[in-house]
Motif scaffolding. Sequence first.
Motif, short mmCIF file in Angstrom:
data_model
loop_
_atom_site.label_atom_id
_atom_site.label_comp_id
_atom_site.label_asym_id
_atom_site.label_seq_id
_atom_site.Cartn_x
_atom_site.Cartn_y
_atom_site.Cartn_z
N ASP B 42 0.84 -1.21 0.00
CA ASP B 42 0.00 0.00 0.00
C ASP B 42 0.87 1.26 0.00
O ASP B 42 0.59 2.22 -0.71
CB ASP B 42 -0.92 0.02 1.23
CG ASP B 42 -2.04 -1.01 1.14
OD1 ASP B 42 -2.37 -1.41 0.01
OD2 ASP B 42 -2.56 -1.41 2.19
N ASP B 43 1.94 1.24 0.80
CA ASP B 43 2.86 2.39 0.86
C ASP B 43 3.48 2.65 -0.52
O ASP B 43 3.55 3.79 -0.97
CB ASP B 43 4.00 2.13 1.86
CG ASP B 43 3.53 2.18 3.30
OD1 ASP B 43 2.36 2.55 3.54
OD2 ASP B 43 4.33 1.84 4.19
N LYS B 45 2.44 1.66 -3.50
CA LYS B 45 1.45 2.10 -4.50
C LYS B 45 1.12 3.58 -4.33
O LYS B 45 1.01 4.31 -5.30
CB LYS B 45 0.17 1.24 -4.37
CG LYS B 45 0.34 -0.16 -4.93
CD LYS B 45 -0.80 -1.06 -4.54
CE LYS B 45 -2.08 -0.75 -5.24
NZ LYS B 45 -3.16 -1.69 -4.88
N LEU B 46 0.99 4.00 -3.07
CA LEU B 46 0.67 5.40 -2.82
C LEU B 46 1.84 6.29 -3.24
O LEU B 46 1.66 7.32 -3.90
CB LEU B 46 0.32 5.61 -1.34
CG LEU B 46 -0.05 7.02 -0.91
CD1 LEU B 46 -1.13 7.63 -1.78
CD2 LEU B 46 -0.49 7.03 0.56
N LEU B 117 6.73 7.29 3.22
CA LEU B 117 6.27 5.97 2.80
C LEU B 117 7.38 5.07 2.28
O LEU B 117 7.24 3.85 2.23
CB LEU B 117 5.20 6.10 1.70
CG LEU B 117 3.89 6.78 2.11
CD1 LEU B 117 3.05 7.09 0.88
CD2 LEU B 117 3.11 5.92 3.09
#
Lengths: 123, 146
Positions: B42-43, B45-46, B117
């Motif tokens: 998730d990190d 991708k963000l 991130l």
Amino acid sequence: MDNNEREGAGLEVKVESVGEFSLIGLSGEVDVYSAPKLRETIKTLVDDGKFNIIVDLEKVAFLDSTGLGVLVGGLKRVKHHDGELGIICNQEKILRIFRITGLTKVFPIYRSREELLNEVKEA
Amino acid sequence: MPEREGTPFELEIPAKAKYVGLARLLAGSIARRMHFSEESIDDLKLAISEVCTNAIVHTGNGEGEKPPILVRYLAGKGFITVEVKDQGPGFDPSCILDREREGLISKGFGIPLIKSLVDVFECDSHPQAGTTVTITKFLKPEKDEL
């Protein structure tokens, strides 16, 4: 709002009235491509005189800084009319983004629609 | 891109907002195959979404004929590096540091988010010569392996 349900751009937007609030239910991904849809929805509500808005992020799979920017812009709009913009979210991956950016201190955040309704009843 | 060994992938996307999701999707797929945790995926991708968004916005977001964005992924032993190269107007990268020091990055959350991130953030930009942002995320051992 005539267009209560919008699809496309990976983001579905539904607007409904819950008590004194206009509740925007989002489903999908909020990024640079889809965020304008959310911005337009908030703008339309404010133009229609609806200044108490809740954005439900429970079905949002992805949210980036463009989405955060739209929410902050929406908050500024409603504050200008002494309104409020709150968030419903219980997803850790989304809440984490609010924490990193310090926005947990800016938005009222409810864990569920039930929590929102209970707080409204108690107020 | 840093001198590290790994398997390279390349994705060339038009400088338009609707293609950011594609770069994000590929990053997630590669990281998942490398057994990154869901939180790290998730990190990543963000972070990639933020970098690509900046590249597209600074290249003009599809207004007129704009050169494409090149996204290069390097999947190595214990890390994934992603390089995003645009051919926009570029800038003096020291202004990011200056603005951070002065607390002026209030308009956008993108750069602070990216930095929080990923493990490594590098930015190489020159006026009129485009911008290359490189980010690296290391594979961390599962908690029960510690």
